[in-house]
Design an enzyme around this catalytic site. Sequence first.
Site, PDB file in Angstrom:
ATOM      1  N   ARG A  10      43.306  39.527  29.989  1.00  0.00           N
ATOM      2  CA  ARG A  10      43.411  38.804  31.255  1.00  0.00           C
ATOM      3  C   ARG A  10      44.796  38.168  31.403  1.00  0.00           C
ATOM      4  NH1 ARG A  10      38.475  38.540  33.652  1.00  0.00           N
ATOM      5  NH2 ARG A  10      38.684  36.571  34.778  1.00  0.00           N
TER       6      ARG A  10
ATOM      7  N   ASP B 174      38.091  40.540  38.930  1.00  0.00           N
ATOM      8  CA  ASP B 174      37.939  39.271  39.637  1.00  0.00           C
ATOM      9  C   ASP B 174      39.291  38.586  39.854  1.00  0.00           C
ATOM     10  OD1 ASP B 174      38.250  38.940  36.926  1.00  0.00           O
ATOM     11  OD2 ASP B 174      36.627  37.497  36.675  1.00  0.00           O
TER      12      ASP B 174
END
Length: 759
Positions: A714, A667
């Site tokens: 992340r 994402d």
Amino acid sequence: MQAKKRYLFLFSTGACLLLLFYIGGVHVPLSREGTSQGDEHRHSNSLWPHNMGPLQPFSPFDQLETEDYNVHISPRQKRDVVPGIYTEKGCRMESCFDFSKCKNNKFKVYVYPQQKGEKISESYQNILSSIEGSRFYTSDPGQACLFILSLDTLDRDQLSPQYVHNLKTKIQNLPLWNGGKNHIIFNLYSGTWPDYTEDLGFDIGEAMLAKASISTENLRPNFDVSIPLFSKEHPRTGGERGYLKYNTIPPFRKYMLVFKGKRYLTGIGSDTRNALYHVHNSEDVVLLTTCKHGKDWQKHKDARCDRDNSEYDRYDYREMLHNSTFCLVPRGRRLGSFRFLEALQCVCAHLCVCACVCVCAFPAQAACVPVMLSNGWELPFSEIIDWNTAAVIGDERLLLQIPSTVHSIHQDRILSLRQQTQFLWEAYFSSVERIVLTTLEILQDRVLQQASRSSLMWNSLPGGLFTLPQYSTYLGDFPFYYAKLGIKPLPKFTAVIHTMTPLVSQSQPIIKLLVAVAKSQYCAKVIVLWNCDKPLPAKQRWPATLAPVVVIEGESKVMSSRFQPYDTISTDAVLSLDEDTVLSTTEVDFAFTVWQSFPERIVGYPARSHFWDSNKERWGYTSKWTNDYSMVLTGAAIYHRYYNHLYTHYLPTSLKGMVDQLSNCEDILMNFLVSAVTKLPPIKVTQKKQYKETMMGQSSRSSRWADPDHFAQRQTCMNKFASWFGTMPLVHSRMRLDPVLFKDQVSILRKKYRDIERL
């Protein structure tokens, strides 16, 4: 009376002869002091091309706009073909290129392995690295359509320390050379003092040239490529952004026209530079030259040198660039010069707060319109770029007309020119990688003619590098051109639910989500992407829905599969969903309604942000609820289906492989990609308050979102992605669209706060 007639006849005859000389383009020195000190070389290396033709006035700026977006005639195509150094062979793609090597419409590029003991300049290494890191690269010469030498051909000036000796023999001995067929040779410098010819010093055979400072006389149309001259300091990737958004009005600045550079006293050079003092007024036209360069400049100094040098030292070059409306770009020893890229970017003076973060010291003064004065120069990428929309192109012999010409250009036109320079700079010139990829994309368009890009694609946002013709050649299939073409996206969306958990109960969130989404009046189809390692549930286990449901089995933990350009997606809009997302039908409808107004962006609910961690000197990722955001997660977001194609075919396998290996960050990567393309932030739509606790499954302690390793991954992804893009493309925004106010008259107030989207 007869005497008067004779004088009148002689006067008329003289006037006619002068007129003929003027029309014929005969060179008359512009300097009051007569010819320059380089006259001893001018008999064979005249500044003016031998077949230049009559004088051409500056372009009529009010007539430059055209509605024909599919046709662009380069300066070369406007002139008669004159035999030159390379044109004698008459090479064209159809005569000197083997199309059979480009099998199955694939354009792959092979780089020769580097040979031991061969020196390679940093600039040429950057070119090779850019190719090897691109989607065009192949390590198998049998699959290659195009071949790149590992021998450094950039600097063919015999006096240069970068000059590679015995290049002719080395190239001829290459087993794949084949007379140069399907090869392209990159070159920045050719020839040496005093001639500076365009000959490379070896037989290029049937190879194409990607060459800086190439003349229209020597360029072979639809075969060679004119590239810009760039310095060894030019960044390999990324590069500086255009800064026009900070200062669009007013267009006029302290200076109208500026230049600062060398004045050549001996050898071939630019008569234009020697005559600049005629139009320099020390006020709004500041054109400065210096004789102080080279080892023995004092031996050749003329009466003006001391005065010129003194005036030259009074001005700061960057301050001039950032405070001028126009920047003069005259030729140097060769037709091109570093001034071209400097004017396009309007080089930013930096203040560095640490080793990795620098900010522009003059961000409000960028975007200088280049005034091109280099007769016979084929402007970089002129095959695809319409330079009339970004530069003032004039004849060197009309130097004295420049001040009045630039003063006469309307401020609306100036703003348009400046905007285009910033777009072109960022799209094609900001890094070595952009220059190389643009060259390869031009060649690909020639090879795959049925899938070549239109002029509009090349000359408007987001540019040719981000509009892949393999996806479509119809402009209406891309979200960037909807407004220009006056069309709207299809009024339906396809939902793609990414599933990794076995279906064991009818009360699972995925069942509720599927039913809610399928009830939407805008839902055309629901795709369940089954990425679970458990067997696919029987058909009767799935609920009955108004919209058809298609189940696609994917590979377990292959996160990039959610962005595959599946053929079953027939709508423009894709609603991307995680299996544990909680959305009502009305919330889905609202998000889609908002997306229809912003079809080029990601529109959705869960937002995240990035920040610079000065302690760790790296980019950070945060999920804290703050006033601003820079990402909208694809667990509940709508975007155009073209981004699936771009994600799959534009991004390198290394980044997608990292995502799949970690089962994380897909994402974030999609947000990086979309922001890099649009230069805009995503759009966040407001959500129910309870989403803070339950959205994306955060209420579950077993959720991956609560895993500290997942969060650390992340953080790592952010920096890996920023490194590949060469910059941080994400843009912060504070705008949220609420269903109560959207498209209400109150939303007009948003126009008063335009910068709220770009912090």
